[in-house]
Design an enzyme around this catalytic site. Structure first.
Site, PDB file in Angstrom:
ATOM      1  N   LEU A 110       0.808  -1.217   0.000  1.00  0.00           N
ATOM      2  CA  LEU A 110       0.000   0.000   0.000  1.00  0.00           C
ATOM      3  C   LEU A 110       0.847   1.276   0.000  1.00  0.00           C
ATOM      4  CD1 LEU A 110      -2.717  -1.146   2.547  1.00  0.00           C
ATOM      5  CD2 LEU A 110      -2.698  -1.392   0.063  1.00  0.00           C
ATOM      6  N   HIS A 137      -3.637   4.214  -2.253  1.00  0.00           N
ATOM      7  CA  HIS A 137      -4.577   3.302  -1.595  1.00  0.00           C
ATOM      8  C   HIS A 137      -5.177   3.952  -0.342  1.00  0.00           C
ATOM      9  CE1 HIS A 137      -1.587   0.355  -3.432  1.00  0.00           C
ATOM     10  NE2 HIS A 137      -2.719  -0.060  -3.970  1.00  0.00           N
ATOM     11  N   MET A 190       1.540   7.559  -7.931  1.00  0.00           N
ATOM     12  CA  MET A 190       1.953   6.493  -7.016  1.00  0.00           C
ATOM     13  C   MET A 190       1.468   5.152  -7.529  1.00  0.00           C
ATOM     14  SD  MET A 190       1.686   8.016  -3.230  1.00  0.00           S
ATOM     15  CE  MET A 190       2.506   9.560  -2.846  1.00  0.00           C
TER      16      MET A 190
END
Ligand code: AMP
Length: 281
Positions: A34, A38, A185
């Site tokens: 993560l 997220h 990301m």
């Protein structure tokens, strides 16, 4: 909202835990490893729902035979710390056997919307995605489910599936979270060497260049694609797979941008395949 996060693996454990959670329940499906992208979905769910469930499952059926399934990054302990801090109530970590029991033979496919872009480059990818998300929806039965705009076609395909199969679930699509230099990301960014990490900003630079031209009045879609293409080609470590300027709803390539449009691309930086997009209009 419960005091401590519940961790479950089997369907029976999941159902037991779900009976303790107050509604509305928000679901955030992930493949783990993560990052802030997220976590932004978890926080949004936290704001909008009484309870928040997160699934972590590296879904083998959405990876092609030559893709990165076997080396996909994992760090469960770190993920659980981050989820606890972000306020998740329930984390479901099913095994491959739970999701795909022996003899599994039932698939969910969205037809037209999965043909272009990622669907064209990754045969079978969306069949894996829609099947697993359908199973997650059936098992968790959330009121809302959260997805990232980072995977724009995936979000569109899930919305279509939800409508077509009459899931009583609201699909919430959240903005792409980026690093300070613009790189979207992604768990896959961890594959990049320091030089490649530098070069990877070229995706955002290409989208920004096309967006700037759009804002200055450029409406010729091929010109916008050309701007993205030449920006990518200026980066020696980058190899372009596709650029697209497509209708936002149908994902069909445009000649002229009139309504809402999606600029998107897939680019190899060394051996790592990255995708990014932005919405016009
Ligand atoms: P993944 O673990 O890559 O399957 O991603 C799980 C969910 O997080 C998907 O809905 C993604 O679209 C979303 N996501 C991944 N990266 C980002 C990001 N940079 N910003 C926002 N959402 C993201």
């Amino acid at each position: 909202m419960s005091d401590s996060m519940i961790l479950v693996n089997t369907l029976e454990e999941l159902w037991q835990a779900l009976s303790l959670l107050e509604r509305p329940l928000g679901l955030v499906p992930t493949m783990g490893y993560l990052h802030e992208g997220h976590l932004s979905l978890v926080r949004r769910a936290r704001q909008e729902c009484v309870s928040v469930a997160v699934s972590i499952f590296v879904n083998p059926t959405q990876f092609g035979p030559n893709e990165d399934l076997s080396r996909y990054p994992r760090d469960l302990e770190r993920d659980l710390h981050l989820l606890e801090a972000a306020g998740a109530d329930l984390v479901w970590i099913p095994s491959n056997e739970v999701m795909y029991p022996p003899g599994f033979q039932t698939w969910v496919t969205v037809e037209t919307l999965t043909l272009p872009l990622e669907g064209a480059m990754r045969p079978g990818h969306f069949r894996g995605v829609t099947t697993v998300v359908s199973k997650l929806f059936n098992a968790v039965r959330p009121e809302k489910a959260y997805f990232g705009q980072k995977d724009a076609q995936q979000a569109a395909v899930i919305r279509q599936m939800t409508r077509d199969l009459s899931y009583p679930i609201e699909i919430v699509v959240c903005p792409t979270v980026r690093e300070a230099d613009g790189l979207a990301m992604s768990s896959r960014n961890t594959y990049l060497s320091p030089e490649e990490r530098q070069a990877a900003t070229v995706l955002f630079r290409a989208l920004s260049a096309a967006e700037t031209a759009y804002r200055a009045g450029e409406r010729n879609a091929e010109t916008l694609r050309h701007i993205m293409r030449t920006t990518i080609e200026s980066e020696p470590l980058a190899r372009l797979q596709y650029v697209s300027c497509a209708d936002y709803d149908t994902l069909q390539e445009l000649e002229t941008v009139s309504g809402k449009a999606l600029l998107s691309m897939a680019v190899f930086i060394g051996a790592t395949r990255l995708i990014d997009n932005c919405v016009l209009g």
